[in-house]
Design an enzyme around this catalytic site. Structure first.
Site, short mmCIF file in Angstrom:
data_model
loop_
_atom_site.label_atom_id
_atom_site.label_comp_id
_atom_site.label_asym_id
_atom_site.label_seq_id
_atom_site.Cartn_x
_atom_site.Cartn_y
_atom_site.Cartn_z
N LEU A 1 -14.24 -19.36 -73.67
CA LEU A 1 -13.06 -20.17 -73.89
C LEU A 1 -12.98 -21.36 -72.94
O LEU A 1 -13.09 -21.20 -71.72
CB LEU A 1 -11.80 -19.30 -73.73
CG LEU A 1 -10.45 -20.01 -73.89
CD1 LEU A 1 -10.29 -20.54 -75.31
CD2 LEU A 1 -9.31 -19.08 -73.51
N ASP A 2 -12.82 -22.55 -73.52
CA ASP A 2 -12.59 -23.79 -72.76
C ASP A 2 -13.67 -24.03 -71.70
O ASP A 2 -13.38 -24.53 -70.60
CB ASP A 2 -11.21 -23.76 -72.09
CG ASP A 2 -10.08 -23.77 -73.10
OD1 ASP A 2 -10.28 -24.29 -74.21
OD2 ASP A 2 -8.99 -23.27 -72.77
N SER A 3 -14.91 -23.69 -72.02
CA SER A 3 -15.98 -23.81 -71.04
C SER A 3 -17.19 -24.57 -71.55
O SER A 3 -18.23 -24.62 -70.88
CB SER A 3 -16.43 -22.41 -70.58
OG SER A 3 -15.37 -21.72 -69.96
#
Length: 323
Positions: A266-268
């Site tokens: 996530l969000d990486s």
């Protein structure tokens, strides 16, 4: 280390004046006209070696093309080469299919990991689908940029897990321009990913314009192409939900938005574009959110434009080169 080479086109042949006399009955001695030159873009990624720039430049020049700009990036202590060239050429002398073949020959010679040519006036626009949830400020910005011709894409459909009334500005716009809107109701137990995959199977990449659902690894593998997301926070800080509140509670002096590739974590994913704006102790949570939304829509459209112009290349395991 960044190396930049820039050339400007000059001295193109001009039309030869028509000479008339009674002998030739007004016919031209030379009826040649200037060729119609069109722009092209080429990006290249391979192991660094001597002579790559020369080979790529010679490929263009040998066909009568002219380089307008050439960007090169060779990371320090890393034996890899990235380049992006902008050039003009005569498609009569250098047919579009031959352009691909000529650059492919060089790619094979250097074992290139990436070699892509794009000719905007000939090649079809990238087909995309937009996914969003309740908020539509990013969608509206993209639709207006697309309408103004500033976003070189073909929007095949808009998909949302929130239903919208037919009399809203967004729905009227989509109907007026013939863009299908698909309401796909989701639950925690069923994200309807198979249905979404069916809707987007013919697209070139996906854009998550504030789609507040986490795409599974199976979805990403099944789709097999790039997915670009906008996160309403300055990554890698403030991941996940409510980043504006996280930033407000942390007392930051800069608030931002981040556009990045979607990965299973996530969000990486690799960052494409980030934008920031100053905030102070006088800002409240509401002004944080408003400033964030203004940044999000600009950041996302800029990232999509850069991607379509072949300015974005993968670098290492989780970085990008953005020319």
């Amino acid at each position: 280390m960044i190396r930049r080479i820039t050339e400007r086109a000059s001295g193109f042949a001009k039309n030869i004046p028509i000479l008339k006399s009674s002998r030739f009955h007004g016919e031209s001695l030379d009826s040649s006209v200037s060729p119609v030159l069109i722009p092209g873009v080429h990006v290249f990624h391979c192991q660094d070696a001597v002579g790559i720039v020369a080979k790529l430049s010679d490929c263009i020049a040998a066909k009568g093309g002219n380089i307008l700009g050439y960007d090169v990036f060779v990371p320090e202590n890393n034996n890899v080469f990235y380049s992006r060239s902008e050039f003009i050429f005569d498609p009569v002398k250098w047919p579009r299919s031959q352009v691909d073949e000529d650059f492919q020959t060089i790619a094979q010679r250097y074992g290139a990991l990436n070699s892509v040519v794009r000719v905007p006036s000939i090649d079809p626009k990238y087909k995309i689908a937009l996914l969003l949830s309740k908020q539509d400020h990013c969608l509206v910005e993209m639709l207006h940029k697309w309408q103004d011709g500033k976003l070189p894409v073909d929007i095949t459909c808009v998909i949302s897990n929130h239903e919208r009334a037919s009399n809203t500005h967004v729905m009227r716009f989509l109907e007026r321009h013939g863009i299908p809107y698909h309401y796909v109701s989701t639950t925690k137990e069923n994200k309807r990913e198979d249905d979404i995959l069916e809707l987007v199977k013919d697209t070139d990449f996906l854009v998550l314009a504030r789609y507040m659902q986490i795409l599974s690894g199976n979805f990403l593998k099944g789709y097999g192409k790039d997915v670009i997301n906008i996160h309403h926070g300055l990554l890698p800080s403030f991941k996940g939900g409510y980043p504006a509140k996280q930033a407000f509670d942390a007392g930051v002096k800069l608030i931002g938005a981040t556009s990045h590739f979607v990965t299973e974590e996530l969000d990486s994913g690799p960052i494409i574009e980030q934008m920031v704006e100053s905030v102070s102790h006088r800002d409240n949570l509401r002004s944080f959110v408003q400033k964030s939304e203004d940044l999000e829509k600009k950041c996302l459209t800029r990232a999509i434009k850069s991607y379509c112009e072949l300015r974005v290349l993968p670098y290492g395991t989780n970085k990008t080169v953005v020319f």
